[in-house]
Design a protein around this motif. Sequence first.
Motif, PDB file in Angstrom:
ATOM      1  N   LEU A 189       1.014  -1.192   0.070  1.00  0.00           N
ATOM      2  CA  LEU A 189       0.051  -0.089   0.102  1.00  0.00           C
ATOM      3  C   LEU A 189       0.995   1.175   0.018  1.00  0.00           C
ATOM      4  CD1 LEU A 189      -2.894  -0.848   2.558  1.00  0.00           C
ATOM      5  CD2 LEU A 189      -3.123  -0.963   0.058  1.00  0.00           C
ATOM      6  N   ASP A 190       1.911   1.148   0.813  1.00  0.00           N
ATOM      7  CA  ASP A 190       2.871   2.225   0.819  1.00  0.00           C
ATOM      8  C   ASP A 190       3.503   2.591  -0.880  1.00  0.00           C
ATOM      9  OD1 ASP A 190       4.320   4.125   2.276  1.00  0.00           O
ATOM     10  OD2 ASP A 190       5.997   2.903   2.382  1.00  0.00           O
ATOM     11  N   LEU A 191       3.868   1.679  -1.299  1.00  0.00           N
ATOM     12  CA  LEU A 191       4.258   1.786  -2.866  1.00  0.00           C
ATOM     13  C   LEU A 191       3.137   2.368  -3.517  1.00  0.00           C
ATOM     14  CD1 LEU A 191       6.709   1.368  -4.578  1.00  0.00           C
ATOM     15  CD2 LEU A 191       6.039  -1.014  -5.173  1.00  0.00           C
ATOM     16  N   VAL A 192       1.992   1.687  -3.491  1.00  0.00           N
ATOM     17  CA  VAL A 192       0.998   2.389  -4.397  1.00  0.00           C
ATOM     18  C   VAL A 192       0.684   3.796  -3.891  1.00  0.00           C
ATOM     19  CG1 VAL A 192      -1.472   2.367  -4.585  1.00  0.00           C
ATOM     20  CG2 VAL A 192      -0.422   0.364  -4.692  1.00  0.00           C
ATOM     21  N   SER A 193       0.634   4.198  -2.745  1.00  0.00           N
ATOM     22  CA  SER A 193       0.627   5.619  -2.538  1.00  0.00           C
ATOM     23  C   SER A 193       1.776   6.555  -2.955  1.00  0.00           C
ATOM     24  CB  SER A 193       0.310   5.842  -0.781  1.00  0.00           C
ATOM     25  OG  SER A 193       1.289   5.989  -0.220  1.00  0.00           O
ATOM     26  N   LYS A 194       2.946   5.838  -2.767  1.00  0.00           N
ATOM     27  CA  LYS A 194       3.945   6.805  -3.351  1.00  0.00           C
ATOM     28  C   LYS A 194       3.879   6.895  -4.541  1.00  0.00           C
ATOM     29  CE  LYS A 194       7.507   6.166   0.270  1.00  0.00           C
ATOM     30  NZ  LYS A 194       7.028   5.354   1.238  1.00  0.00           N
ATOM     31  N   ARG A 195       3.537   5.826  -5.544  1.00  0.00           N
ATOM     32  CA  ARG A 195       3.373   5.931  -7.139  1.00  0.00           C
ATOM     33  C   ARG A 195       2.191   6.824  -7.271  1.00  0.00           C
ATOM     34  NH1 ARG A 195       4.250  -0.090  -8.707  1.00  0.00           N
ATOM     35  NH2 ARG A 195       6.633  -0.282  -8.706  1.00  0.00           N
ATOM     36  N   ALA A 196       1.247   7.008  -6.733  1.00  0.00           N
ATOM     37  CA  ALA A 196       0.085   7.721  -7.140  1.00  0.00           C
ATOM     38  C   ALA A 196      -0.377   8.136  -5.863  1.00  0.00           C
ATOM     39  CB  ALA A 196      -1.132   6.825  -7.591  1.00  0.00           C
ATOM     40  N   PRO A 197       0.269   9.334  -5.540  1.00  0.00           N
ATOM     41  CA  PRO A 197      -0.134  10.064  -4.225  1.00  0.00           C
ATOM     42  C   PRO A 197      -1.543  10.472  -4.027  1.00  0.00           C
ATOM     43  CG  PRO A 197       1.652  11.313  -5.349  1.00  0.00           C
ATOM     44  CD  PRO A 197       1.281  10.082  -6.467  1.00  0.00           C
ATOM     45  N   SER A 198      -2.261  10.580  -4.978  1.00  0.00           N
ATOM     46  CA  SER A 198      -3.629  11.072  -4.677  1.00  0.00           C
ATOM     47  C   SER A 198      -4.612  10.050  -4.545  1.00  0.00           C
ATOM     48  CB  SER A 198      -4.200  11.865  -5.805  1.00  0.00           C
ATOM     49  OG  SER A 198      -4.270  11.237  -6.874  1.00  0.00           O
ATOM     50  N   LEU A 199      -4.212   8.942  -4.797  1.00  0.00           N
ATOM     51  CA  LEU A 199      -5.268   7.444  -4.611  1.00  0.00           C
ATOM     52  C   LEU A 199      -5.611   7.092  -3.370  1.00  0.00           C
ATOM     53  CD1 LEU A 199      -4.072   4.611  -7.090  1.00  0.00           C
ATOM     54  CD2 LEU A 199      -6.397   5.824  -7.073  1.00  0.00           C
ATOM     55  N   ILE A 200      -4.689   6.971  -2.357  1.00  0.00           N
ATOM     56  CA  ILE A 200      -4.969   6.611  -1.017  1.00  0.00           C
ATOM     57  C   ILE A 200      -5.206   7.518  -0.097  1.00  0.00           C
ATOM     58  CG2 ILE A 200      -4.651   4.909   0.832  1.00  0.00           C
ATOM     59  CD1 ILE A 200      -2.905   3.140  -1.012  1.00  0.00           C
ATOM     60  N   ASP A 201      -6.327   7.704   0.751  1.00  0.00           N
ATOM     61  CA  ASP A 201      -6.351   8.688   1.799  1.00  0.00           C
ATOM     62  C   ASP A 201      -5.562   8.474   2.790  1.00  0.00           C
ATOM     63  OD1 ASP A 201      -7.316  11.013   3.134  1.00  0.00           O
ATOM     64  OD2 ASP A 201      -8.670   9.799   4.160  1.00  0.00           O
ATOM     65  N   LYS A 202      -5.804   7.071   3.558  1.00  0.00           N
ATOM     66  CA  LYS A 202      -5.140   6.953   4.625  1.00  0.00           C
ATOM     67  C   LYS A 202      -4.792   5.559   4.589  1.00  0.00           C
ATOM     68  CE  LYS A 202      -8.033   7.899   8.209  1.00  0.00           C
ATOM     69  NZ  LYS A 202      -9.153   8.846   7.454  1.00  0.00           N
ATOM     70  N   PHE A 203      -3.751   4.709   5.206  1.00  0.00           N
ATOM     71  CA  PHE A 203      -3.633   3.474   5.268  1.00  0.00           C
ATOM     72  C   PHE A 203      -2.622   3.080   6.469  1.00  0.00           C
ATOM     73  CE2 PHE A 203      -0.016   4.821   2.874  1.00  0.00           C
ATOM     74  CZ  PHE A 203       1.108   3.988   3.285  1.00  0.00           C
ATOM     75  N   GLY A 204      -2.648   1.794   6.814  1.00  0.00           N
ATOM     76  CA  GLY A 204      -1.839   1.412   7.827  1.00  0.00           C
ATOM     77  C   GLY A 204      -1.827  -0.071   8.155  1.00  0.00           C
ATOM     78  N   GLY A 205      -0.816  -0.779   8.979  1.00  0.00           N
ATOM     79  CA  GLY A 205      -1.226  -2.170   9.310  1.00  0.00           C
ATOM     80  C   GLY A 205       0.028  -2.936   9.257  1.00  0.00           C
ATOM     81  N   HIS A 206       0.027  -4.209   8.794  1.00  0.00           N
ATOM     82  CA  HIS A 206       1.276  -5.275   9.190  1.00  0.00           C
ATOM     83  C   HIS A 206       1.633  -5.830   7.755  1.00  0.00           C
ATOM     84  CE1 HIS A 206       0.579  -5.300  13.525  1.00  0.00           C
ATOM     85  NE2 HIS A 206      -0.887  -5.333  13.410  1.00  0.00           N
ATOM     86  N   ALA A 207       2.425  -6.726   7.738  1.00  0.00           N
ATOM     87  CA  ALA A 207       2.878  -7.364   6.525  1.00  0.00           C
ATOM     88  C   ALA A 207       1.518  -8.391   6.197  1.00  0.00           C
ATOM     89  CB  ALA A 207       3.898  -8.501   6.913  1.00  0.00           C
ATOM     90  N   MET A 208       0.674  -8.833   7.032  1.00  0.00           N
ATOM     91  CA  MET A 208      -0.370  -9.804   6.558  1.00  0.00           C
ATOM     92  C   MET A 208      -1.665  -9.135   6.514  1.00  0.00           C
ATOM     93  SD  MET A 208       1.493 -12.323   5.867  1.00  0.00           S
ATOM     94  CE  MET A 208       0.450 -13.718   5.739  1.00  0.00           C
TER      95      MET A 208
END
Length: 564
Positions: A407-426
């Motif tokens: 999710l971190d990578l998705v939000s770095k590539r497309a900064p406007s896509l994700i509002d908030k995210f968080g969590g673990h590996a699984m």
Amino acid sequence: MTRITTRPCPFRESEMLRQGGIHPVLARLFAARGLTDPKDLSSELSALILPSGLLHIDAAAVFLADAIAAGKRMVIVADYDCDGATACATALRGLRAMGADVDFIVPNRFEYGYGLTPEIVALTAREKSPDIILTVDNGIASIDGVEEAKRRGIEVVVTDHHLPGDRLPDARVIVNPNQPACGFPSKNLAGVGVVFYVLLALRAELRRRGVFDAQTQPKLDSLLDLVALGTVADVVKLDSNNRILVAQGLKRMRAGRMHAGVAALFRVAGRQARCATPFDLGFALGPRLNAAGRLEDMSLGIECLITDDEGRAWALAQQLNEINLKRREIEAEMQDTALLHLDDFQPSQSSTISVFDESWHQGVIGIVASRLKEKFYRPTITFAPAGDGWIKGSGRSIAGFHMRDALDLVSKRAPSLIDKFGGHAMAAGLSIRAEAFDAFAQAFETVGQAWLTEQQLERVIETDGPLEDAYFTTQFIELMDGIVWGQGFAPPVFCDEFRVISQRILKDKHLKLLLERNGARYDAIWFGRTDALGDRARVAFRLDANEYNGTTRVQLMVEHAEPA
């Protein structure tokens, strides 16, 4: 595709364990799971890693001890899952026993979302007017929330175990084994484990100040039933330190020394506390507590864990049970809908799954994601409407695919896509705009294709190889039941070739088998399977002691089978 493999077992290590007095089969199982030193098997409290290894824990202890001495008012802000509920109950019971003026508040996941948000701080200030907020099982990402608390003159202590982002909140103290520069040897403590450690350090500080001595200090080991429940239910890795916490909690449950709410949850789930297992905690008690946070309000679950009144605990446990039944109904409907959405899903062409439906309930999407992940063996995110054009996603992953990093990578590539995210590996969560769903699904799939190989997308059932004939006994099962197995310390699964003597379908959905090997016959059952097996099969199985009409016999629980 599913294939059966056998875990490599280092011979020298298993031999050393055997010579150290460990049962030969257990020696092999332990060595295959990376255990080399018999002392890693100790389940005694004295073998716990000391609290001093946690970064800033002494500062937290001093700060809390000062706050108690000054009669400051504390409020715990908890997460709304089982780890959050047990962490909240543990903190509340422990702090009260040490003389603190403390209360709790739990965000309703539908109104406030996760963690210490500015909205929750405002609500807490309005309803509880605290001097200090203590977060349990959340807070490491709450940069804005901590700012809002400080603006209102409220000091914040963060206790959490989630992975931090690039910036840490500017809290008074942060205790989290996963924060940068924390050298604590176990990064796998659950939220409830972290707060238990903070209580240990606080008690030591109060002893140093002469508030308690060894005789008068509160007995924190009485909290271990809660610590064990939260640790197992949060599916953190059961490393040797977590295994001690869980083993000690189970020991108390089996001896009948548990809190009224835990006893009531066993009763309402139809399980026997006197032979409590990690399985009971993860699959019977945990889901009933979680249901409250999923569908209604987690304070029901916390009330159940903090009351000492057996009648009230029983009434609350029954309420939690009802909510859990409702959760199961909603989940079954959502799963049917999900499978309709995925009707033309081609596993060969997709590395990930993203599904959204207008009718879904955001409290249950995580479980549905889990079930779909099990079925298709792909990292899966399910989304439900969250109001005002927002949708909320809950993701579950497979081995080797780090969900939060993806999710971190998705939000770095497309900064406007994700509002908030968080969590673990699984497991992870996020929110996006409804109209961004297709773009997100595509971006997530791109990461999946880049990161996942064909081999990783094959389900592998890891086994411990054959089991010698002499150990197909209830005595051997009892010996295995004495060990804490779980996440990262997988329960034993054996594998061997059998002749299939007979098979029939049970209740339209399970395969009941009679298997034979070396002249001995074994009853076996394969749940959720109706396709027949051939005459000879290679079977991956767990041993189970099946009690029927007063006699206990060994039966094999089939995990997977393939033609031999």
